[in-house]
Design an enzyme around this catalytic site. Structure first.
Site, PDB file in Angstrom:
ATOM      1  N   ASP A 169     -65.266 -37.209   2.888  1.00 10.87           N
ATOM      2  CA  ASP A 169     -66.296 -38.200   3.176  1.00 10.87           C
ATOM      3  C   ASP A 169     -65.671 -39.605   3.082  1.00 10.87           C
ATOM      4  O   ASP A 169     -64.580 -39.826   3.593  1.00 10.87           O
ATOM      5  CB  ASP A 169     -67.471 -37.997   2.205  1.00 10.87           C
ATOM      6  CG  ASP A 169     -68.733 -38.736   2.593  1.00 10.87           C
ATOM      7  OD1 ASP A 169     -69.562 -38.151   3.315  1.00 10.87           O
ATOM      8  OD2 ASP A 169     -68.890 -39.898   2.180  1.00 10.87           O
ATOM      9  N   TRP A 170     -66.352 -40.556   2.442  1.00  9.24           N
ATOM     10  CA  TRP A 170     -65.802 -41.904   2.318  1.00  9.24           C
ATOM     11  C   TRP A 170     -64.491 -41.935   1.527  1.00  9.24           C
ATOM     12  O   TRP A 170     -63.733 -42.892   1.605  1.00  9.24           O
ATOM     13  CB  TRP A 170     -66.827 -42.839   1.674  1.00  9.24           C
ATOM     14  CG  TRP A 170     -67.604 -43.634   2.668  1.00  9.24           C
ATOM     15  CD1 TRP A 170     -68.827 -43.335   3.195  1.00  9.24           C
ATOM     16  CD2 TRP A 170     -67.220 -44.875   3.268  1.00  9.24           C
ATOM     17  NE1 TRP A 170     -69.226 -44.306   4.084  1.00  9.24           N
ATOM     18  CE2 TRP A 170     -68.258 -45.257   4.141  1.00  9.24           C
ATOM     19  CE3 TRP A 170     -66.098 -45.696   3.159  1.00  9.24           C
ATOM     20  CZ2 TRP A 170     -68.211 -46.434   4.896  1.00  9.24           C
ATOM     21  CZ3 TRP A 170     -66.047 -46.867   3.907  1.00  9.24           C
ATOM     22  CH2 TRP A 170     -67.091 -47.222   4.762  1.00  9.24           C
ATOM     23  N   TRP A 212     -78.076 -38.597   9.535  1.00  6.04           N
ATOM     24  CA  TRP A 212     -77.905 -39.058   8.156  1.00  6.04           C
ATOM     25  C   TRP A 212     -78.068 -40.576   8.071  1.00  6.04           C
ATOM     26  O   TRP A 212     -78.728 -41.093   7.159  1.00  6.04           O
ATOM     27  CB  TRP A 212     -76.544 -38.629   7.635  1.00  6.04           C
ATOM     28  CG  TRP A 212     -76.043 -39.391   6.451  1.00  6.04           C
ATOM     29  CD1 TRP A 212     -74.899 -40.102   6.361  1.00  6.04           C
ATOM     30  CD2 TRP A 212     -76.676 -39.517   5.165  1.00  6.04           C
ATOM     31  NE1 TRP A 212     -74.766 -40.677   5.121  1.00  6.04           N
ATOM     32  CE2 TRP A 212     -75.849 -40.328   4.365  1.00  6.04           C
ATOM     33  CE3 TRP A 212     -77.869 -39.030   4.630  1.00  6.04           C
ATOM     34  CZ2 TRP A 212     -76.159 -40.661   3.052  1.00  6.04           C
ATOM     35  CZ3 TRP A 212     -78.193 -39.360   3.306  1.00  6.04           C
ATOM     36  CH2 TRP A 212     -77.343 -40.162   2.537  1.00  6.04           C
ATOM     37  N   ASP A 263     -70.359 -27.919   8.056  1.00  2.00           N
ATOM     38  CA  ASP A 263     -70.687 -29.339   7.926  1.00  2.00           C
ATOM     39  C   ASP A 263     -71.006 -29.947   9.286  1.00  2.00           C
ATOM     40  O   ASP A 263     -70.098 -30.203  10.082  1.00  2.00           O
ATOM     41  CB  ASP A 263     -69.534 -30.104   7.278  1.00  2.00           C
ATOM     42  CG  ASP A 263     -69.858 -31.585   7.107  1.00  2.00           C
ATOM     43  OD1 ASP A 263     -71.056 -31.929   7.057  1.00  2.00           O
ATOM     44  OD2 ASP A 263     -68.918 -32.389   7.018  1.00  2.00           O
ATOM     45  N   HIS A 284     -71.124 -29.822   3.573  1.00  6.33           N
ATOM     46  CA  HIS A 284     -70.422 -31.114   3.585  1.00  6.33           C
ATOM     47  C   HIS A 284     -69.651 -31.328   2.294  1.00  6.33           C
ATOM     48  O   HIS A 284     -68.508 -31.759   2.316  1.00  6.33           O
ATOM     49  CB  HIS A 284     -71.437 -32.242   3.805  1.00  6.33           C
ATOM     50  CG  HIS A 284     -70.807 -33.593   3.887  1.00  6.33           C
ATOM     51  ND1 HIS A 284     -69.944 -33.958   4.901  1.00  6.33           N
ATOM     52  CD2 HIS A 284     -70.897 -34.673   3.061  1.00  6.33           C
ATOM     53  CE1 HIS A 284     -69.541 -35.209   4.716  1.00  6.33           C
ATOM     54  NE2 HIS A 284     -70.089 -35.656   3.606  1.00  6.33           N
TER      55      HIS A 284
END
Length: 301
Positions: A123-124, A163, A249, A278
């Site tokens: 993710d980030w 999202w 995901d 995810h």
């Protein structure tokens, strides 16, 4: 800059969380000094593994991976990004920018003076961690990317757009339930509570609110130029670069192809498709830790 700090008692007696806190003071763009929290477990002389979380989690995401790494002789280091976990949380959404996040994390990373690092990012954690690799490639022995990307203005999946829409409009952001919704298994009530712990009320969630809007999915977004430059650096990265995306995901589905096609170090590597949603760290922690130990063994000859 007004800064919030989650009370320490919010982190007491969390399920499966025996790790001592460590702190480092960081700043960016002349802003206020902020306290960044991180976990640092295992032998100090062991090969360092940098575990980078994303939105809206914290180092708790790696609680089942850290002990397996340290048992294997590695040094496991997991920071909480500013705005998350036990790290400080600026109170205004405008205080959070992509470049500030990179600068805050880079300042912390440089303070540890690490070398021969194996990065795992999701993710980030990838959007920030890969910027560190691009800026300081000599410090990294290997990279493992999972359910992440390095977007540079070329659009987004439908899953991410859904999202983004949700995150910007939901009246109250149910952090723990969001993490639970992004896993293939059901988290326990205690685990959900641990993801809620950093956020006593909505005022602590401005970083979590802002993160989705910062992803540079259009040419007009800030940080497109910086990410394009980072891609050029990654296109020269020849050390082991492994993809380990999950099979469930919708947000990052197919994102591994860009890394496999563009990063020279991805050639001939043991790329994996892992089981999970995810937040695959919750679904496949043993497989992730074992892959990291395998990659470390490869880098050490």
């Amino acid at each position: 800059m007004r800064v919030l700090r989650t009370p320490d008692e919010r982190f007491q007696s969390l399920a499966d969380w025996p790790f001592a806190p460590h702190y480092c003071e960081v700043s960016a763009e002349g802003g206020s000094p902020l306290r960044l929290h991180y976990v640092d477990e295992g032998p100090e002389t062991g090969p360092p593994v940098l575990l980078m979380h994303g939105e809206p989690t914290w180092a708790y995401l790696y609680r089942k991976i850290i002990p397996r790494l340290t048992t294997g002789g590695a040094r496991a280091i997991a920071p909480d990004l500013i705005g998350f976990g036990r790290s400080d949380k600026p109170a205004a959404r405008s205080d959070y920018t992509y470049e500030r996040h990179v600068a805050w994390t880079k300042a912390w990373f440089e303070s540890l003076d690490l070398s021969n690092v194996t990065l795992f990012c999701q993710d980030w954690g990838g959007l920030i961690g890969l910027r560190l690799v691009a800026a300081m490639p000599a410090r990294f022995a290997a990279v493992v990317v999972a359910n992440t990307g390095l977007p540079a203005g070329a659009g987004a999946t439908e899953g991410f757009r859904a999202w983004l829409e949700f995150s910007q409009n939901v009246p109250q952001m149910p952090i723990g339930m969001l993490v639970n919704g992004g896993t293939a298994r059901d988290l326990s009530p205690e685990e959900i509570a641990a993801y809620d712990a950093p956020f006593p009320d909505e005022s602590f969630k401005e970083g979590a609110r802002q993160f989705p809007a910062l992803v540079p999915i259009t040419p007009e977004h800030a940080s497109v130029a910086e990410n394009l430059a980072a891609w050029k650096a990654l296109e020269d990265f020849r050390r082991p670069f492994v993809t380990a995306f999950s099979d469930g995901d919708p947000i990052t589905r197919g994102g591994e192809r860009a890394f496999q096609d563009r990063v020279p170090g991805a050639g001939g590597q043991p790329h994996r498709t892992l089981s999970g949603g995810h937040f695959l760290q919750e679904d496949s922690p043993e497989a992730i830790a074992d892959l990291l130990l395998e990659v470390i063994a490869q880098t050490r000859g």
